[in-house]
Design a protein around this motif. Sequence first.
Motif, mmCIF file in Angstrom:
data_model
loop_
_atom_site.group_PDB
_atom_site.id
_atom_site.type_symbol
_atom_site.label_atom_id
_atom_site.label_comp_id
_atom_site.label_asym_id
_atom_site.label_seq_id
_atom_site.Cartn_x
_atom_site.Cartn_y
_atom_site.Cartn_z
ATOM 1 N N ASN A 124 -5.354 5.770 1.015
ATOM 2 C CA ASN A 124 -5.970 6.215 -0.049
ATOM 3 C C ASN A 124 -5.004 6.897 -1.320
ATOM 4 O O ASN A 124 -4.333 7.456 -1.288
ATOM 5 C CB ASN A 124 -7.032 6.944 -0.225
ATOM 6 N N LYS B 231 -17.914 -9.084 7.397
ATOM 7 C CA LYS B 231 -17.070 -8.131 7.925
ATOM 8 C C LYS B 231 -17.975 -7.935 8.979
ATOM 9 O O LYS B 231 -19.027 -7.008 8.910
ATOM 10 C CB LYS B 231 -16.587 -7.615 6.923
ATOM 11 N N ILE C 89 -13.804 -6.793 3.830
ATOM 12 C CA ILE C 89 -13.345 -6.448 2.376
ATOM 13 C C ILE C 89 -12.695 -7.552 1.500
ATOM 14 O O ILE C 89 -12.969 -7.960 0.836
ATOM 15 C CB ILE C 89 -14.331 -6.325 1.719
ATOM 16 N N GLU C 90 -11.754 -6.455 1.412
ATOM 17 C CA GLU C 90 -10.655 -6.914 0.694
ATOM 18 C C GLU C 90 -9.412 -8.120 1.744
ATOM 19 O O GLU C 90 -10.078 -8.194 2.871
ATOM 20 C CB GLU C 90 -9.754 -5.719 1.046
ATOM 21 N N ARG D 27 0.509 -1.301 0.134
ATOM 22 C CA ARG D 27 -0.229 -0.297 -0.013
ATOM 23 C C ARG D 27 0.535 1.369 -0.193
ATOM 24 O O ARG D 27 0.758 2.035 -0.625
ATOM 25 C CB ARG D 27 -1.304 -0.283 0.997
ATOM 26 N N GLN E 68 -20.065 -4.664 -3.453
ATOM 27 C CA GLN E 68 -19.122 -5.410 -4.508
ATOM 28 C C GLN E 68 -18.713 -7.135 -4.962
ATOM 29 O O GLN E 68 -19.383 -7.625 -3.711
ATOM 30 C CB GLN E 68 -17.826 -5.693 -3.930
#
Length: 516
Positions: free
Chosen positions: A350, A508, A513-514, A301, A436
């Motif tokens: 982000n 979650k 989610i990821e 990241r 998603q």
Amino acid sequence: MPIQATPSELVIILDFGAQYTQLIARRIRECHVYCEVIPYDTPVNKIVAREPLALVFSGGPASVYDPSAPHIDQAVYDLGLPILGICYGMQAMAQDLGADVAGATRKEFGKTRLEVVTQNLLFDGLNPELVCWMSHGDTVESPPPGFEVLAATDNCPVAAMGDRARKFYAVQFHPEVVHTPWGTEIIRNFLEKICGATGQWTMGSFINAQIQIIREQVGNKHVVCGLSGGIDSTAVAALVSKAIGDQLTCIFVNHGLLRKGEEDDVQKRFAAAFNIKLIYVDAEERFLRRLAGVTDPERKRKIIGEEFVRVFEEEACKLTDAEFLAQGTLYPDVIESGTKNAAKIKTHHNVGGLPEDMNFKLLEPMKFLFKDEVRAVSEELGVPTDLVWRQPFPGPGLAIRITGEVTKERLDMLRSADWIIIDEIKRSGLYRKVWQSFAVLTPGTSSVGVMGDQRTYAYPIVIRAVTSEDAMTAEWARLPYEVLERISNRIVNEVPGINRVVYDITSKPPSTIEWE
Ligand code: XMP
């Protein structure tokens, strides 16, 4: 206070820190009345300066018995404005105005039968018996002077109260949540029948007002905007482009971690349709070089974030006359960083965030909108429907959907599998119903399979599909077996290197989610 066009009808929500405060704002806006959330202790002169039509006191986690419990400045009650108190907001109002609020002896949680006991405008046109969602410890035992009891439940003698003369109303339950089926009507009654709101706020009026503001703010200067393919930056670009045409230049950095077809969508379908000046930067190799050998998710990241800023900066600096940077900041970020509610902020590393030392002035025209409103604005502006409704995609892209090292070969594999999932989900009409749905590659766990007469030793693909309102919590989507079966068959047949497909059935929390 940021520059904004305050529509003629503004409702101010004074926030006591409830998890549902944003929902109140959304319900009010659904009634076409513009509203903003500000902290409960905002100085009264600032409230007055905004000339609101009415005030709403939100719920909050505190007990009015707590000596440090938050309270409204008493001067607020003398402004002559209608007020709606919700849950804690009702208890605070009741106590401030002289009622008894009992401690936690009569807690109520969940769906509760509510009886309207006095005909009144707040419940006008509704059944005398309703279902409401309760979540409270303290209870108002009897209303303050001037108020009458409007509704009660078995355990709550004052579930709603009102003072017609001063137009102060309050409900113990949560009209803003879906579990209170007539909640929006109650809010609408408050706005229209009690406050006299006419409900003129639409996406069209928002767009027109913003166009004016952007033109005034920017003048004849130039604006740069980072396009990611996501709806937020797309909407900003579409709006700014409508306001100032070719004074806008967009930069689209392809970091090589995009979904299949995404760079084409952004370049051909969106930018070309809007006649936007677009600088396309193919930085795939650069990103992959930096990601080579990196397995730690946070490192990945960080690298992607840093590299993105670097590439963006290099390109933006070439635009010597650009003075503004347009960003797709949304209202939830503004509320969460500006109110007492900071504990709940979800921070994202982000990609696409503002390079801190760049000398741009910020243009954030979506700063007062919720995600669904951004979508509505985009549709109104003519952004192609499938782009408007594209599922959210994280800034660091597919890199956080490959556990372990990110390589070109793995990305291609993941992209193909991901495309199959999206394709089948769309075919089955579920695309907009799930929040998603995507593929995850877990190259660390090869397994044995058999294809034809051959044994294989290859990677699995994980299907991840969730339903959610806001990604803070999520449920795994109950996809029909037939859809899962088609996805599975197609992936093992069409994507070389994959011999097994599994479905992630965790919600979650406790999972995210990821996969990262
Ligand atoms: P998690 O995995 O934390 O993700 O449950 C919650 C939501 O956030 C998205 N996500 C991101 N979005 N930049 C983004 O713009 C990011 O760095 C990022 N990381 C996660 C994720 O796709 C999900 O919708």
